[in-house]
Design a protein around this motif. Structure first.
Motif, PDB file in Angstrom:
ATOM      1  N   ARG A  17       0.837  -1.207   0.000  1.00 31.09           N
ATOM      2  CA  ARG A  17       0.000   0.000   0.000  1.00 31.09           C
ATOM      3  C   ARG A  17       0.870   1.254   0.000  1.00 31.09           C
ATOM      4  O   ARG A  17       0.585   2.210  -0.717  1.00 31.09           O
ATOM      5  N   LEU A  18       1.910   1.251   0.811  1.00 28.68           N
ATOM      6  CA  LEU A  18       2.805   2.411   0.841  1.00 28.68           C
ATOM      7  C   LEU A  18       3.506   2.588  -0.500  1.00 28.68           C
ATOM      8  O   LEU A  18       3.659   3.711  -0.984  1.00 28.68           O
ATOM      9  N   LEU A  78      -0.780  10.786   2.968  1.00 24.10           N
ATOM     10  CA  LEU A  78      -2.071  11.350   2.583  1.00 24.10           C
ATOM     11  C   LEU A  78      -2.686  10.571   1.419  1.00 24.10           C
ATOM     12  O   LEU A  78      -3.873  10.234   1.441  1.00 24.10           O
ATOM     13  N   VAL A  79      -1.879  10.245   0.427  1.00 21.03           N
ATOM     14  CA  VAL A  79      -2.372   9.475  -0.717  1.00 21.03           C
ATOM     15  C   VAL A  79      -2.774   8.070  -0.269  1.00 21.03           C
ATOM     16  O   VAL A  79      -3.823   7.555  -0.678  1.00 21.03           O
ATOM     17  N   ALA A  80      -1.972   7.445   0.585  1.00 22.22           N
ATOM     18  CA  ALA A  80      -2.303   6.105   1.083  1.00 22.22           C
ATOM     19  C   ALA A  80      -3.628   6.135   1.840  1.00 22.22           C
ATOM     20  O   ALA A  80      -4.472   5.247   1.683  1.00 22.22           O
ATOM     21  N   ARG A  81      -3.830   7.156   2.641  1.00 28.55           N
ATOM     22  CA  ARG A  81      -5.081   7.277   3.393  1.00 28.55           C
ATOM     23  C   ARG A  81      -6.259   7.501   2.448  1.00 28.55           C
ATOM     24  O   ARG A  81      -7.335   6.915   2.622  1.00 28.55           O
ATOM     25  N   ALA A  82      -6.063   8.342   1.446  1.00 30.43           N
ATOM     26  CA  ALA A  82      -7.124   8.591   0.476  1.00 30.43           C
ATOM     27  C   ALA A  82      -7.473   7.305  -0.273  1.00 30.43           C
ATOM     28  O   ALA A  82      -8.653   7.020  -0.517  1.00 30.43           O
ATOM     29  N   LEU A  83      -6.464   6.522  -0.626  1.00 25.07           N
ATOM     30  CA  LEU A  83      -6.721   5.243  -1.287  1.00 25.07           C
ATOM     31  C   LEU A  83      -7.544   4.326  -0.388  1.00 25.07           C
ATOM     32  O   LEU A  83      -8.467   3.655  -0.856  1.00 25.07           O
ATOM     33  N   ASP A  84      -7.204   4.286   0.887  1.00 30.81           N
ATOM     34  CA  ASP A  84      -7.972   3.466   1.826  1.00 30.81           C
ATOM     35  C   ASP A  84      -9.428   3.935   1.904  1.00 30.81           C
ATOM     36  O   ASP A  84     -10.350   3.124   1.984  1.00 30.81           O
ATOM     37  N   LEU A  85      -9.616   5.256   1.886  1.00 29.94           N
ATOM     38  CA  LEU A  85     -10.968   5.804   2.001  1.00 29.94           C
ATOM     39  C   LEU A  85     -11.823   5.523   0.775  1.00 29.94           C
ATOM     40  O   LEU A  85     -13.019   5.245   0.903  1.00 29.94           O
ATOM     41  N   PHE A 117      -1.788  -1.169 -11.624  1.00 31.78           N
ATOM     42  CA  PHE A 117      -1.116   0.093 -11.334  1.00 31.78           C
ATOM     43  C   PHE A 117      -0.124  -0.027 -10.186  1.00 31.78           C
ATOM     44  O   PHE A 117       1.038   0.331 -10.328  1.00 31.78           O
ATOM     45  N   ALA A 118      -0.552  -0.534  -9.064  1.00 29.63           N
ATOM     46  CA  ALA A 118       0.311  -0.572  -7.877  1.00 29.63           C
ATOM     47  C   ALA A 118       1.322  -1.703  -7.938  1.00 29.63           C
ATOM     48  O   ALA A 118       2.482  -1.519  -7.584  1.00 29.63           O
ATOM     49  N   ALA A 119       0.890  -2.873  -8.381  1.00 32.70           N
ATOM     50  CA  ALA A 119       1.805  -4.013  -8.450  1.00 32.70           C
ATOM     51  C   ALA A 119       2.587  -4.020  -9.765  1.00 32.70           C
ATOM     52  O   ALA A 119       3.461  -4.857  -9.954  1.00 32.70           O
ATOM     53  N   ASP A 120       2.238  -3.108 -10.669  1.00 34.27           N
ATOM     54  CA  ASP A 120       2.965  -2.927 -11.929  1.00 34.27           C
ATOM     55  C   ASP A 120       2.985  -4.199 -12.782  1.00 34.27           C
ATOM     56  O   ASP A 120       4.007  -4.561 -13.345  1.00 34.27           O
ATOM     57  N   ARG A 121       1.833  -4.860 -12.826  1.00 32.76           N
ATOM     58  CA  ARG A 121       1.707  -6.063 -13.658  1.00 32.76           C
ATOM     59  C   ARG A 121       1.118  -5.676 -15.010  1.00 32.76           C
ATOM     60  O   ARG A 121       0.375  -4.697 -15.107  1.00 32.76           O
ATOM     61  N   LEU A 167      -9.406   9.507  -7.054  1.00 30.53           N
ATOM     62  CA  LEU A 167      -8.339   9.897  -6.133  1.00 30.53           C
ATOM     63  C   LEU A 167      -7.976  11.369  -6.314  1.00 30.53           C
ATOM     64  O   LEU A 167      -7.788  12.087  -5.327  1.00 30.53           O
ATOM     65  N   ARG A 168      -7.904  11.808  -7.558  1.00 26.37           N
ATOM     66  CA  ARG A 168      -7.614  13.229  -7.816  1.00 26.37           C
ATOM     67  C   ARG A 168      -8.688  14.125  -7.206  1.00 26.37           C
ATOM     68  O   ARG A 168      -8.394  15.165  -6.623  1.00 26.37           O
TER      69      ARG A 168
END
Length: 126
Positions: free
Chosen positions: A32-33, A62-69, A86-90, A117-118
């Motif tokens: 997540r981070l 802040l971005v990590a928290r927003a993603l969780d929300l 996107f995050a795992a870059d697969r 997210l934006r």
């Protein structure tokens, strides 16, 4: 491992499974981070990262928290398509094949979640 003092042995359950769960959760936290760092780097709407390390770390939190929300706003398959691509870059094709969807669905998931997210971060990172 702050969880070890709270462990109570139960013969019907596996200690290895308990440890595995803790390790898996720690790994997920790390991912997540990492994802938050990637999102900050990828978002065109965000200002360039500051030179100050503390400010960069604060942005990542802040971005990590927003993603969780916002995660709960999306169907689990949509979120997983976004996260894996996107995050795992697969590769999008690999994620699509794994989830049984088209590649367009994977790209759409990325766009929808980044747009949301934006919106969530609008004005917070100026």
């Amino acid at each position: 491992m702050n969880k070890l003092p709270a462990f109570q042995y139960d013969e019907d359950r596996s200690f290895r499974s308990w440890v595995r769960t803790i390790l898996l959760n720690k790994w997920r936290d790390g991912r997540r981070l990492l994802a938050a760092r990637l999102v900050v780097q990828d978002l065109d709407a965000l200002p360039a990262p500051a030179d100050d390390q503390e400010e960069r770390e604060e942005r990542q939190r802040l971005v990590a928290r927003a993603l969780d929300l916002i995660r709960g706003d999306f169907h689990p398959h949509v979120w997983r398509a976004f996260w894996e691509f996107f995050a795992a870059d697969r590769p999008a094709a690999a994620v699509a094949a794994e989830l049984g969807v088209s590649v367009d669905v994977v790209y759409s998931a990325k766009c929808r979640i980044l747009r949301r997210l934006r919106q969530e971060l609008d004005g917070l990172l100026d």
